[in-house]
Scaffold this motif. Structure first.
Motif, PDB file in Angstrom:
ATOM      1  N   ALA A   1      -5.478  81.552 -16.537  1.00  0.00           N
ATOM      2  CA  ALA A   1      -6.046  80.481 -16.611  1.00  0.00           C
ATOM      3  C   ALA A   1      -8.375  81.420 -16.118  1.00  0.00           C
ATOM      4  CB  ALA A   1      -5.692  79.176 -15.714  1.00  0.00           C
ATOM      5  N   HIS A   2      -6.875  81.828 -14.842  1.00  0.00           N
ATOM      6  CA  HIS A   2      -7.840  82.710 -13.539  1.00  0.00           C
ATOM      7  C   HIS A   2      -7.673  84.031 -13.907  1.00  0.00           C
ATOM      8  CE1 HIS A   2      -8.883  78.034 -12.512  1.00  0.00           C
ATOM      9  NE2 HIS A   2      -7.300  78.223 -11.857  1.00  0.00           N
ATOM     10  N   ILE A   3      -8.984  84.895 -14.172  1.00  0.00           N
ATOM     11  CA  ILE A   3      -8.363  85.734 -13.897  1.00  0.00           C
ATOM     12  C   ILE A   3      -9.901  86.758 -14.048  1.00  0.00           C
ATOM     13  CG2 ILE A   3      -8.797  85.938 -16.454  1.00  0.00           C
ATOM     14  CD1 ILE A   3      -7.245  89.113 -16.869  1.00  0.00           C
ATOM     15  N   THR A   4     -10.115  88.315 -13.478  1.00  0.00           N
ATOM     16  CA  THR A   4     -12.165  88.359 -12.668  1.00  0.00           C
ATOM     17  C   THR A   4     -11.705  89.840 -12.793  1.00  0.00           C
ATOM     18  OG1 THR A   4     -11.663  86.897 -11.221  1.00  0.00           O
ATOM     19  CG2 THR A   4     -13.105  88.290 -10.823  1.00  0.00           C
ATOM     20  N   LYS A   5     -12.376  90.000 -13.669  1.00  0.00           N
ATOM     21  CA  LYS A   5     -12.455  91.948 -14.072  1.00  0.00           C
ATOM     22  C   LYS A   5     -13.806  92.171 -13.381  1.00  0.00           C
ATOM     23  CE  LYS A   5     -13.707  94.846 -17.675  1.00  0.00           C
ATOM     24  NZ  LYS A   5     -14.066  95.393 -18.796  1.00  0.00           N
ATOM     25  N   SER A   6     -12.981  93.620 -12.846  1.00  0.00           N
ATOM     26  CA  SER A   6     -13.822  93.749 -11.898  1.00  0.00           C
ATOM     27  C   SER A   6     -13.880  93.251 -10.546  1.00  0.00           C
ATOM     28  CB  SER A   6     -15.322  95.159 -12.301  1.00  0.00           C
ATOM     29  OG  SER A   6     -14.552  96.144 -13.196  1.00  0.00           O
ATOM     30  N   PRO A   7     -13.267  92.733  -9.361  1.00  0.00           N
ATOM     31  CA  PRO A   7     -13.386  91.916  -9.301  1.00  0.00           C
ATOM     32  C   PRO A   7     -13.989  92.718  -7.868  1.00  0.00           C
ATOM     33  CG  PRO A   7     -11.281  92.194  -8.846  1.00  0.00           C
ATOM     34  CD  PRO A   7     -11.486  93.220  -9.582  1.00  0.00           C
ATOM     35  N   LYS A   8     -14.603  91.390  -6.526  1.00  0.00           N
ATOM     36  CA  LYS A   8     -15.578  92.436  -5.953  1.00  0.00           C
ATOM     37  C   LYS A   8     -15.033  92.776  -4.735  1.00  0.00           C
ATOM     38  CE  LYS A   8     -19.481  89.482  -6.874  1.00  0.00           C
ATOM     39  NZ  LYS A   8     -20.548  88.586  -6.962  1.00  0.00           N
ATOM     40  N   ILE A   9     -13.642  94.171  -4.852  1.00  0.00           N
ATOM     41  CA  ILE A   9     -13.486  94.308  -4.010  1.00  0.00           C
ATOM     42  C   ILE A   9     -13.629  96.194  -4.068  1.00  0.00           C
ATOM     43  CG2 ILE A   9     -10.843  94.886  -2.722  1.00  0.00           C
ATOM     44  CD1 ILE A   9     -10.222  92.204  -3.978  1.00  0.00           C
TER      45      ILE A   9
ATOM     46  N   ARG B   1      -7.348 101.424 -20.171  1.00  0.00           N
ATOM     47  CA  ARG B   1      -7.859 100.882 -19.303  1.00  0.00           C
ATOM     48  C   ARG B   1      -7.864  99.767 -20.566  1.00  0.00           C
ATOM     49  NH1 ARG B   1     -10.520 103.735 -15.311  1.00  0.00           N
ATOM     50  NH2 ARG B   1      -9.578 103.399 -13.306  1.00  0.00           N
ATOM     51  N   ASN B   2      -8.525 100.028 -21.100  1.00  0.00           N
ATOM     52  CA  ASN B   2      -9.331  98.786 -22.709  1.00  0.00           C
ATOM     53  C   ASN B   2      -7.323  98.682 -23.084  1.00  0.00           C
ATOM     54  OD1 ASN B   2     -10.690  97.953 -24.403  1.00  0.00           O
ATOM     55  ND2 ASN B   2     -10.018  99.536 -26.444  1.00  0.00           N
ATOM     56  N   LEU B   3      -6.337  99.060 -23.068  1.00  0.00           N
ATOM     57  CA  LEU B   3      -5.235  98.309 -23.276  1.00  0.00           C
ATOM     58  C   LEU B   3      -4.527  97.594 -22.283  1.00  0.00           C
ATOM     59  CD1 LEU B   3      -2.807 100.659 -25.062  1.00  0.00           C
ATOM     60  CD2 LEU B   3      -4.172  99.670 -26.211  1.00  0.00           C
ATOM     61  N   LEU B   4      -4.416  97.381 -21.515  1.00  0.00           N
ATOM     62  CA  LEU B   4      -4.042  96.626 -20.366  1.00  0.00           C
ATOM     63  C   LEU B   4      -5.373  95.386 -20.181  1.00  0.00           C
ATOM     64  CD1 LEU B   4      -3.739  96.329 -17.513  1.00  0.00           C
ATOM     65  CD2 LEU B   4      -4.946  97.328 -16.191  1.00  0.00           C
ATOM     66  N   SER B   5      -6.748  95.978 -20.205  1.00  0.00           N
ATOM     67  CA  SER B   5      -7.715  94.823 -20.923  1.00  0.00           C
ATOM     68  C   SER B   5      -7.582  93.446 -21.650  1.00  0.00           C
ATOM     69  CB  SER B   5      -9.172  94.314 -21.203  1.00  0.00           C
ATOM     70  OG  SER B   5      -9.856  94.189 -21.324  1.00  0.00           O
ATOM     71  N   LYS B   6      -7.104  94.238 -23.434  1.00  0.00           N
ATOM     72  CA  LYS B   6      -6.657  93.547 -24.183  1.00  0.00           C
ATOM     73  C   LYS B   6      -4.996  93.133 -24.226  1.00  0.00           C
ATOM     74  CE  LYS B   6      -8.709  96.456 -27.271  1.00  0.00           C
ATOM     75  NZ  LYS B   6      -9.724  95.493 -27.862  1.00  0.00           N
ATOM     76  N   GLN B   7      -4.656  93.432 -23.464  1.00  0.00           N
ATOM     77  CA  GLN B   7      -2.827  92.891 -22.850  1.00  0.00           C
ATOM     78  C   GLN B   7      -2.832  91.346 -21.936  1.00  0.00           C
ATOM     79  OE1 GLN B   7       0.310  96.391 -23.094  1.00  0.00           O
ATOM     80  NE2 GLN B   7       0.851  94.943 -21.270  1.00  0.00           N
ATOM     81  N   LEU B   8      -4.105  91.480 -20.498  1.00  0.00           N
ATOM     82  CA  LEU B   8      -4.346  90.226 -20.116  1.00  0.00           C
ATOM     83  C   LEU B   8      -5.324  89.232 -21.565  1.00  0.00           C
ATOM     84  CD1 LEU B   8      -5.392  92.160 -17.036  1.00  0.00           C
ATOM     85  CD2 LEU B   8      -2.834  90.890 -17.797  1.00  0.00           C
ATOM     86  N   ASN B   9      -6.060  89.702 -22.106  1.00  0.00           N
ATOM     87  CA  ASN B   9      -6.822  88.834 -22.679  1.00  0.00           C
ATOM     88  C   ASN B   9      -5.779  87.562 -23.018  1.00  0.00           C
ATOM     89  OD1 ASN B   9      -9.024  89.132 -21.196  1.00  0.00           O
ATOM     90  ND2 ASN B   9      -9.668  90.755 -23.277  1.00  0.00           N
ATOM     91  N   SER B  10      -4.215  88.570 -24.391  1.00  0.00           N
ATOM     92  CA  SER B  10      -3.621  87.718 -24.687  1.00  0.00           C
ATOM     93  C   SER B  10      -2.589  87.147 -24.369  1.00  0.00           C
ATOM     94  CB  SER B  10      -2.916  88.974 -25.380  1.00  0.00           C
ATOM     95  OG  SER B  10      -1.580  89.805 -24.485  1.00  0.00           O
ATOM     96  N   TYR B  11      -2.503  86.870 -22.869  1.00  0.00           N
ATOM     97  CA  TYR B  11      -2.006  85.495 -21.861  1.00  0.00           C
ATOM     98  C   TYR B  11      -2.370  84.933 -21.714  1.00  0.00           C
ATOM     99  CZ  TYR B  11       0.632  90.498 -20.909  1.00  0.00           C
ATOM    100  OH  TYR B  11       1.027  91.838 -20.915  1.00  0.00           O
ATOM    101  N   HIS B  12      -3.409  84.816 -22.275  1.00  0.00           N
ATOM    102  CA  HIS B  12      -4.448  83.491 -21.975  1.00  0.00           C
ATOM    103  C   HIS B  12      -4.448  82.791 -20.084  1.00  0.00           C
ATOM    104  CE1 HIS B  12      -5.571  83.511 -26.197  1.00  0.00           C
ATOM    105  NE2 HIS B  12      -4.821  83.812 -26.677  1.00  0.00           N
TER     106      HIS B  12
END
Length: 283
Positions: free
Chosen positions: A166-174, A153-164
């Motif tokens: 515009a609209h990304i939500t961590k742990s969405p309320k689902i 999950r940490n790698l997933l987070s870092k990859q998504l951050n590198s894409y910059h």
């Protein structure tokens, strides 16, 4: 704390162009800012022998050595005086396309995956490189040292951050139907959900429970605003026990059934294909 990108690509060995079965045998990484590049090769070659009964040891080693020669470079203050040949060969080390120019020529038995990136920092880069090796050269390590779901999950987070994005939500309320657990790791542009899952459970009962939960949650998902769910899975599935492989195949069938019923696109992909999958969505 200055952040910077690491680019990486996974090398797969595909002995038969007909079957197209593959095994991961290497990992290429590159940091333009740090003037660093390296090819991490598989150490446990017994896995390759077990995978391909026509494995040619000398040819395999030649390819691995050639890639190390093309990719292994670490800049330091003494480099220019001691390694003039390397300085010339790696004059493009600070270019973002360095990795692409060094690996794009390979085809047939050896193929690199599309280049991915992840965002890191001076304090985290060592662990991130370690986790990439743990992720993709999985069987080189004893079971106690293999990558955990938290590290994935940490790698997933870092990859998504590198894409910059515009609209990304961590742990969405689902949440699950009891209002407890967040069911997805990220929501992108309000319409794409991303979740990391694993098929590498020691016990088939644990794997079965995880997959049943994922299937149930997908069936219950309100898709009025959701067009796609991306499930990022561990690579290295070629040596799973037979029961785990069967579970994987059945899971793919059930996903396809949910897609048809709910008019929802569900991608089950290794982390190394995440950016390409997101780009297809944009197109």
């Amino acid at each position: 704390m200055e952040s910077f990108n690491i680019f990486y690509s996974v090398l797969k060995y595909i002995p038969s162009p007909i079957r197209m079965e593959s095994i991961i045998v290497g990992l290429a990484v590159h940091s333009p800012l740090k003037k660093f590049s390296h090819f991490y090769r598989i150490k446990n070659t017994r896995r390759v022998v077990a995978f391909d009964d026509e494995y040619n040891k000398d040819f395999f080693k030649m390819v691995m050595d050639s890639l190390a020669y093309d990719l292994d470079y670490s800049y330091n203050e003494y480099s220019e005086s001691l390694f003039n040949d390397d300085i010339k060969r790696f004059s493009d080390i600070e270019q973002d396309n360095f990795l692409d120019t060094r690996i794009s020529y390979l085809a047939n038995e050896f193929q690199f995956s599309p280049i991915e990136s992840l965002q890191t920092s001076d304090s985290e880069v060592k662990n991130d490189l370690e986790n990439l090796q743990k992720m993709y050269l999985y069987y080189d390590r004893p079971k106690s040292e293999r990558i955990t779901k938290t590290e994935v999950r940490n790698l997933l987070s870092k990859q998504l951050n590198s894409y910059h994005l515009a609209h990304i939500t961590k742990s969405p309320k689902i949440y699950d139907e009891f209002g407890g657990n967040n069911l997805y790791d990220y929501q992108i542009n309000d319409e794409i959900l991303v979740k990391a899952i694993s098929f590498d459970y020691k016990r088939i009962n644990q794997l079965s429970t995880e997959l049943k939960n994922v299937i149930y949650d997908l069936k219950q998902l309100n898709t009025s605003n959701i067009s796609k769910v991306i499930l990022t899975r561990n690579d290295n599935l070629e040596f799973l026990p037979e029961k785990h492989k069967l579970a994987f195949d059945n899971f793919k069938i059930k996903i396809k059934n949910i897609e048809n019923v709910k008019n929802l696109k569900i991608d089950l992909i290794p982390l190394s294909e995440l950016e390409g999958t997101l780009n297809k969505t944009k197109a």
